[in-house]
Design an enzyme around this catalytic site. Structure first.
Site, PDB file in Angstrom:
ATOM      1  N   TYR A 157      -5.203  -1.604   6.906  1.00  0.00           N
ATOM      2  CA  TYR A 157      -4.670  -2.108   5.602  1.00  0.00           C
ATOM      3  C   TYR A 157      -4.071  -1.072   4.410  1.00  0.00           C
ATOM      4  O   TYR A 157      -4.458   0.286   4.737  1.00  0.00           O
ATOM      5  CB  TYR A 157      -5.484  -3.257   5.137  1.00  0.00           C
ATOM      6  CG  TYR A 157      -6.970  -2.521   4.592  1.00  0.00           C
ATOM      7  CD1 TYR A 157      -7.482  -1.278   4.391  1.00  0.00           C
ATOM      8  CD2 TYR A 157      -7.712  -3.575   3.990  1.00  0.00           C
ATOM      9  CE1 TYR A 157      -8.499  -1.106   4.242  1.00  0.00           C
ATOM     10  CE2 TYR A 157      -9.088  -3.326   3.730  1.00  0.00           C
ATOM     11  CZ  TYR A 157      -9.514  -2.053   3.828  1.00  0.00           C
ATOM     12  OH  TYR A 157     -10.698  -1.909   3.532  1.00  0.00           O
ATOM     13  N   GLU A 158      -3.614  -1.438   3.809  1.00  0.00           N
ATOM     14  CA  GLU A 158      -2.683  -0.588   2.687  1.00  0.00           C
ATOM     15  C   GLU A 158      -1.840   0.426   3.155  1.00  0.00           C
ATOM     16  O   GLU A 158      -1.536   1.678   2.814  1.00  0.00           O
ATOM     17  CB  GLU A 158      -3.843   0.295   1.855  1.00  0.00           C
ATOM     18  CG  GLU A 158      -5.129  -0.476   1.283  1.00  0.00           C
ATOM     19  CD  GLU A 158      -4.488  -1.493   0.055  1.00  0.00           C
ATOM     20  OE1 GLU A 158      -3.417  -1.278  -0.117  1.00  0.00           O
ATOM     21  OE2 GLU A 158      -5.280  -2.405  -0.187  1.00  0.00           O
ATOM     22  N   GLY A 159      -1.192  -0.205   4.203  1.00  0.00           N
ATOM     23  CA  GLY A 159      -0.195   0.653   4.970  1.00  0.00           C
ATOM     24  C   GLY A 159      -0.633   1.064   6.307  1.00  0.00           C
ATOM     25  O   GLY A 159      -1.563   2.063   6.228  1.00  0.00           O
TER      26      GLY A 159
END
Length: 592
Positions: A434-436
């Site tokens: 997550y978050e890229g």
């Protein structure tokens, strides 16, 4: 049940012996002496070990549940969140004008490590709110800041970020959520978002969603995206809560880990939203939150590795298995403890050297953020922008790797849920996604960050390494154990960057095929630099009266281990990078 003890001595060493924060010319740092930070760490450490960490396994086993449109958190979470909020921990670095304590960002980072290690899923409720508030603080109007920030920094209201849609992950230009302008200046938000961490829960009065959406008639792709504040309950002009907004939870996701955090599908059905920042400039505003979140996720990676290491170490000391090949170490018992065996030592040293190096790297990055935000240092801003994908990608990859290494120490017990080691590995795994996702971090690093400002930022990093080596070159033992390996690793990094510049223009796939290796190569060099700094600081501290000689000697020995056993991986990564794209792209897509 696993336990957690805040590593206050290690954190203090990085803050004061390595970074020398109270001597830095950063606004607010002069007040951060050893006694002040020690008091903060002791207090939050007690809260973490006695209140929050015991709920980690509770959250994992119970998870969250959706009842009549409201998410219920695991037993004990709400009372613990009240303690966190009432203690002022959520507003530690918030501006005093909005009810915060006005401390530098690095204090948020040191507290965040402890809370994340104690209970990653629990801490996400507060961490996401901090990021959402930061976005409003930077891009909101004065009226918006006055209305939203006091309650968000205090976590009476919590926050989220809403990017992903079912058909569009990283490619945000494909999003379909719409924002229809209204006569009163508000917008009607309609669409669906998925993977929304802390999307709903029962621990706050209101939840403030930051939602990316497209205003009809805007440009195509990401250039047409705007950002909106969309609360669960509409807020009246006087700050009191009004009617329920047109936002609801469609479902709770069943996940591999972080069960104590509510990951929601969020449905927006003509919900009232308020534009944050400029129209069609939503990505700029959202990246304020995302960049902070990516640094926070990197911290989660090594924090999970740390709590796993603490428990693995305790197990290795207590568990009796086999005999030391050089002679019995526990002759009165049936066997020697696991920790006498060389391969167990290797495993533990891998973990210890990573966690301590990662901590120093993360805290240095936090100091760069303070320099940029509080001191207006553009060079620091450029450098931390370059390092952000390395912090996020490298530290979470290695954090998961080391969490599973800690699990391995337990043998079969590591696979049994009652020992808790499985949870650390499962929770750490999400940080790589997550978050890229980390592959995207690597592409961002090579495809965008290296060339930013004409390569000025990466050249500044190389100069930092060169200056440190030059200033310490006369110290012969230090040169052999630390400077020579650091120089060799830095040369590998420079050669890889040169390869990208030479080959990337001719064949972009040649650069992008090596991006993941480059991210790891860069990460190793960063930790090598941190270990060289830590060893130098430990050596200097040994000369002081009352020095904790065992602690400092262990720092130097651990640093030597990293330089000898981990840092040589840069040569492997360079060799992979230089093979280019031919072997990676050799198969036709139909041949897989």
């Amino acid at each position: 049940m696993p336990t957690y003890t805040a590593p206050t001595k290690d954190i203090q060493f990085v803050l004061h012996d390595v970074l020398g924060i109270s001597r830095q010319d950063v606004p607010g740092y002069a007040d951060l002496d050893r006694d002040f930070t020690g008091a903060i760490l002791e207090t939050v450490g007690q809260l973490a070990s006695e209140v929050i960490a015991p709920l980690n396994m509770v959250g994992d086993r119970q998870g969250c549940r959706l009842e009549n449109g409201v998410v219920r958190t695991p037993d004990g979470f709400r009372a613990a969140f009240d303690q966190l909020r009432d203690g002022g921990w959520t507003a530690l670095d918030a501006p005093e004008a909005y009810g915060g304590q006005g401390l530098p960002y690095i204090t948020y980072t040191m507290v965040g490590e402890i809370l994340s290690a104690a209970n990653m899923a629990f801490n996400m409720y507060y961490g996401l709110t901090h990021g959402a508030a930061s976005a409003i603080a930077v891009h909101g109007t004065e009226a918006q800041k006055a209305l939203w920030l006091p309650k968000m920094y205090g976590c009476q209201w919590t926050g989220t970020m809403n990017l992903t849609e079912p058909h569009a992950g990283t490619d945000l230009g494909l999003m379909r959520t719409r924002a229809e302008p209204q006569a009163d200046g508000t917008y009607r938000i309609t669409g669906q978002k998925i993977f929304i961490s802390a999307g709903d829960h029962d621990m706050a009065e209101n939840i403030v969603h930051l939602v990316l959406a497209k205003i009809p008639g805007g440009p195509d792709g990401t250039r047409g995206i705007s950002l909106f504040i969309v609360p669960k309950f509409v807020v009246k002009a006087d700050g009191t809560l009004g009617a329920r907004n047109g936002v609801s939870v469609g479902k709770l996701e069943e996940k591999m880990g972080i069960h104590g955090n509510s990951t929601c599908v969020m449905n927006y059905d003509g919900a009232t939203g308020y534009l944050l920042g400029e129209t069609h400039k939503g990505m700029r505003a959202m990246f304020t939150m995302m960049n902070e979140a990516r640094l926070g996720v990197g911290l989660q990676g090594y924090a999970q590795a740390d709590v796993a290491y603490q428990n693995a170490l305790a197990y290795a000391v207590d568990r009796l298995q086999g005999r030391d090949v050089t002679g019995a170490r526990n002759p009165g018992g049936p066997a020697d403890p696991l920790i006498v065996h060389p391969d167990i030592r290797r495993n533990l040293m891998d973990q210890k050297s990573f966690v301590e190096g990662a901590r120093a790297f993360t805290f240095w990055s936090a100091m760069l953020i303070d320099r940029a935000q509080e001191g207006g240092d553009k060079a620091a801003d450029g450098l931390v922008s370059l390092l952000t994908p390395v912090v996020k990608g490298f530290l979470t990859d290695k954090g998961f790797e080391n969490a599973t290494a800690a699990q391995q120490i337990y043998g079969g017990h590591g696979y049994i849920e009652e020992w808790g080691m499985s949870q650390f590995a499962r929770d750490a795994r999400i940080a790589m996604i997550y978050e890229g996702a980390n592959g995207v971090q690597a592409l961002d690093l090579v495809g965008r960050k290296l060339a930013t400002d004409g390569g000025r930022n990466v050249m500044a990093f190389f100069e930092i390494v060169k200056t440190f080596v030059r200033e310490n070159a006369e110290d012969e033992p230090f040169r052999t154990g630390f400077l020579d390996p650091l120089k060799a690793a830095s040369k590998d990094l420079q050669e890889a960057a040169t390869f990208f510049m030479q080959e990337g223009m001719k064949n972009p796939n040649a650069a992008l095929s090596g991006s993941y290796d480059f991210m790891h190569l860069f990460g190793h060099v960063c930790l090598g630099l941190m270990w060289a700094r830590m060893a130098k600081a430990a050596d200097a501290a040994l000369e002081q009266d009352g020095a904790d000689r065992d602690f400092l000697a262990a720092k130097i020995a651990t640093g030597r281990y990293y330089m000898a056993r981990q840092l040589p991986a840069t040569a492997m990564h360079l060799a992979r990078i230089k093979t280019g794209a031919d072997t990676i792209m050799a198969l036709d897509s139909t041949a897989f």
